[in-house]
Design a protein around this motif. Structure first.
Motif, mmCIF file in Angstrom:
data_model
loop_
_atom_site.group_PDB
_atom_site.id
_atom_site.type_symbol
_atom_site.label_atom_id
_atom_site.label_comp_id
_atom_site.label_asym_id
_atom_site.label_seq_id
_atom_site.Cartn_x
_atom_site.Cartn_y
_atom_site.Cartn_z
ATOM 1 N N SER A 156 9.051 13.324 27.049
ATOM 2 C CA SER A 156 8.603 13.849 25.759
ATOM 3 C C SER A 156 8.439 12.719 24.748
ATOM 4 N N HIS A 157 9.430 11.808 24.720
ATOM 5 C CA HIS A 157 9.378 10.683 23.780
ATOM 6 C C HIS A 157 8.174 9.788 24.055
ATOM 7 N N ARG A 158 7.959 9.463 25.328
ATOM 8 C CA ARG A 158 6.850 8.574 25.676
ATOM 9 C C ARG A 158 5.508 9.270 25.454
ATOM 10 N N SER A 159 5.458 10.577 25.693
ATOM 11 C CA SER A 159 4.215 11.318 25.459
ATOM 12 C C SER A 159 3.845 11.299 23.984
ATOM 13 N N LYS A 160 4.847 11.459 23.129
ATOM 14 C CA LYS A 160 4.585 11.397 21.690
ATOM 15 C C LYS A 160 4.100 10.006 21.276
#
Length: 342
Positions: free
Chosen positions: A153-157
């Motif tokens: 989720s963090h990397r996608s953001k």
């Protein structure tokens, strides 16, 4: 048409083994169940209404001890939780289920515990059966999965933020929708190429040499001739891989348009040096090539903005882009937090 005799015979098949082998409902069945408990890592404890242990099977640590309460060598708080649950089951007859954690030298062990009432023929509670199953590995897998999902989720953001920035800057320096789409697609493909390397390494990152080759090679050039890479090959973290990949893309596009890669015999030189200053290791990455006289340097483009501002700012580094006398040199310096040397 099926006969009643056949139906009756098939209906009795589930009881057939017990009917033919009554001894298996005794000692053989007991031994089989003990093996099952041992292989599955299940501990079972039977206690009367006064919490006196009547029998116990497969009691391993932390349950095995000389304590008569059956709570083994658990921490006081956890032992109290189990004791309260057992008393509640004796009083209400309703089953209880709880999860406990036991600190150990190398971490924590987790257990699921079921407490069930044992009722007599009259329905009164005669004792409690406590079943303990270790779930440490399952818990670790769940925790690992939760951590991975948060990381994804963090990397996608972060990736969406990069795409948004690229879209905004590309639109600002495009002459029209057609020009925007062409440039934007190329930059998205550059990110996708770098992201493939990051994903294939289980999100660890990408080796610098492999990243440079993948970006230059996207334009159909024979990298064994057109790219001369020298120096160190550090392992970039995911954020550095994406941004340095973007820088290599912009330089390659520029070179294919009117630089060294626009000529059959042209080549670019990429040099990576690890320098130490004030006790801190930094990566100094240089792209050098000869270019044509019509370089378009006087026209501000997103390419130069990305190279001189976006990429170094995203890596907490510095950058310079020099074009003079038919020669282009781009130098990017990034701190050690963006890469590994081993």
């Amino acid at each position: 048409m099926r006969s009643r005799t056949a139906d009756k015979t098939e209906g009795a098949r589930s009881d057939e083994v017990i009917a033919l082998h009554p001894a298996e409902s005794g000692m053989q069945l007991g031994r089989a169940l003990l093996h099952a408990l041992h292989n599955a890592g299940i501990s079972v404890l039977y206690q009367d209404r006064e919490m006196k242990t009547v029998w116990a099977r497969n009691m391993r640590a932390p349950w095995a001890s000389d304590n008569s309460d059956g709570n083994g060598i658990l921490p006081v708080a956890q032992a109290d939780r189990i004791s309260v649950a057992k008393r509640d089951v004796v009083a209400s007859g309703n089953p209880e289920r709880l999860e406990i954690s036991v600190p150990v030298e190398n971490g924590v062990r987790w257990f699921q515990i079921w407490v069930d009432a044992d009722r007599g023929d009259a329905g009164d509670v005669q004792g409690v059966v406590t079943t303990m199953v270790e779930t440490t590995e399952q818990k670790r897998r769940e925790q690992t999965l939760t951590t991975l999902l948060r990381e994804v989720s963090h990397r996608s953001k972060n990736l969406l933020a990069i795409i948004q920035s690229i879209a905004t800057q590309t639109g600002r320096y495009s002459d029209g929708i057609g020009d925007f789409l062409t440039r934007f697609r190329g930059r998205l493909q550059s990110l996708a190429s770098s992201q493939d390397l990051v994903t294939s390494s289980n999100w660890r990152g990408a080796a610098l040499h492999e990243l440079v080759i993948s970006q230059v090679g996207r334009y159909g050039t024979n990298t064994s001739h057109s790219l001369r890479f020298r120096g160190a090959n550090p392992y970039l973290n995911p954020n550095a891989a994406l941004h340095i990949g973007l820088a290599m893309h912009e330089l390659a596009v520029n070179s294919v348009s009117y630089g060294a890669l626009s000529r059959p015999d042209g080549f670019v030189e990429v040099t990576a040096n690890l320098n130490t200053a004030a006790g801190e290791v930094a990566l100094s990455l240089t792209w050098a090539e000869t270019i044509g006289t019509n370089s378009g340097r006087n026209q501000k483009r997103f390419g130069s903005v990305a190279l001189e501002r976006v990429v170094p700012a995203s890596l907490s580094g510095t950058a310079s882009l020099d074009i003079a006398d038919g020669h282009l040199e781009y130098r990017l310096v990034v701190p050690h937090s963006n890469f590994e040397t081993q």
